[in-house]
Design an enzyme around this catalytic site. Structure first.
Site, PDB file in Angstrom:
ATOM      1  CG  HIS A   1       9.806   0.141  -8.233  1.00 53.89           C
ATOM      2  ND1 HIS A   1       9.022   0.689  -9.230  1.00 53.89           N
ATOM      3  CD2 HIS A   1       9.612   0.962  -7.150  1.00 53.89           C
ATOM      4  CE1 HIS A   1       8.403   1.766  -8.787  1.00 53.89           C
ATOM      5  NE2 HIS A   1       8.733   1.946  -7.525  1.00 53.89           N
TER       6      HIS A   1
ATOM      7  N   GLY B   1      -4.601   2.693  -3.655  1.00 49.74           N
ATOM      8  CA  GLY B   1      -4.015   2.051  -4.828  1.00 49.74           C
ATOM      9  C   GLY B   1      -3.137   0.872  -4.454  1.00 49.74           C
TER      10      GLY B   1
ATOM     11  CB  SER C   1       0.163   1.770   3.255  1.00 49.78           C
ATOM     12  OG  SER C   1      -0.216   2.769   2.319  1.00 49.78           O
ATOM     13  CG  ASN C   2      -4.194   4.608   6.225  1.00 50.10           C
ATOM     14  OD1 ASN C   2      -4.710   3.550   6.578  1.00 50.10           O
ATOM     15  ND2 ASN C   2      -3.632   5.445   7.081  1.00 50.10           N
ATOM     16  CG  ASN C   3      -1.490   4.441  -1.892  1.00 42.91           C
ATOM     17  OD1 ASN C   3      -2.149   3.850  -2.734  1.00 42.91           O
ATOM     18  ND2 ASN C   3      -0.682   5.439  -2.187  1.00 42.91           N
TER      19      ASN C   3
ATOM     20  CG  ASP D   1       5.697   7.010 -12.584  1.00 44.57           C
ATOM     21  OD1 ASP D   1       6.733   6.657 -11.986  1.00 44.57           O
ATOM     22  OD2 ASP D   1       4.576   6.521 -12.342  1.00 44.57           O
TER      23      ASP D   1
ATOM     24  CG  ASP E   1      10.437   3.361   2.444  1.00 45.83           C
ATOM     25  OD1 ASP E   1       9.574   4.199   2.122  1.00 45.83           O
ATOM     26  OD2 ASP E   1      11.553   3.686   2.889  1.00 45.83           O
TER      27      ASP E   1
END
Length: 205
Positions: free
Chosen positions: A183, A12, A8-10, A158, A69
């Site tokens: 989660h 956070g 991932s490049n996220n 959210d 995921d």
């Protein structure tokens, strides 16, 4: 510290994963820093998409890889939007945005009295692209969908995901509380336990 590529490049996710997995002697590096493009996610389950992303990142770097995921599963919608959570509205002809996704969700639930739902996160860790025994960790956060958005924190669904045990929507929670109860937080804890146990077995052998 052993280096593991995050599929991932996220930013956070990288920060959150690094903070916890450093306890197992793991240094996380985003796949983009190693020139790895995003992998296709054609599957219908969280675990299959996570595994595909992890194997993809590992095959192109030669490093162990971690992928996740996650999404929202609504009982009245037979588990939808599930792995398509981020594209829920766009797949129906709408915009690809959090606001559009939430509006589409509420419209789908207009005639349903059952608003129960859960957030799901599945993490997959592989030692190599052909690892026959990937470590799989799952977290499930139970809640229900509310019509009126509440709270300014969080993202995605959210503001509409209410957690009865906490008496708040996820968007109303302090980030530290969210990270501990979510989660993804649950899945990370389970993964850390599995990695720690694996390290102990490796050392003892």
């Amino acid at each position: 510290m052993s280096k593991v590529v995050l599929a991932s490049n996220n930013a956070g996710k990288l920060k959150e994963f690094s903070a916890i997995l450093s306890q197992a002697g793991i240094e996380m590096v985003a796949q983009g820093e190693l020139g790895v493009p995003e992998a296709p996610e054609p599957f219908l389950t969280f675990v299959e998409n996570s595994l595909a992303k992890a194997r993809h990142a590992s095959s192109l770097t030669g490093l162990p890889a971690l992928a996740d995921d996650s999404g929202l599963c609504v009982k009245a919608l037979h588990g939808a939007p599930g792995v398509l959570s981020a594209r829920f509205a766009s797949l129906a002809g709408g915009e690809k945005s959090d606001a559009a996704n939430n509006l589409h969700l509420l419209r789908q639930l207009e005639t349903s009295s059952d608003k129960s739902a859960c957030y799901v996160a599945v993490l997959v860790y592989v030692q190599s692209a052909d690892d026959p025994m990937p470590i799989i960790a799952q977290g499930v956060w139970q809640g229900e969908i509310v019509d009126t958005p509440r709270g300014a924190n969080g993202f995605g669904y959210d503001p509409h995901f209410y957690v009865p045990a906490l008496g708040k929507t996820v968007a109303e929670l302090d980030p530290a509380v969210k990270n501990r109860c979510s989660h993804r937080g649950q899945a990370l804890k389970a993964l850390l336990q599995a990695l720690t146990a694996q390290a102990v077995v490796t050392v003892s052998n």
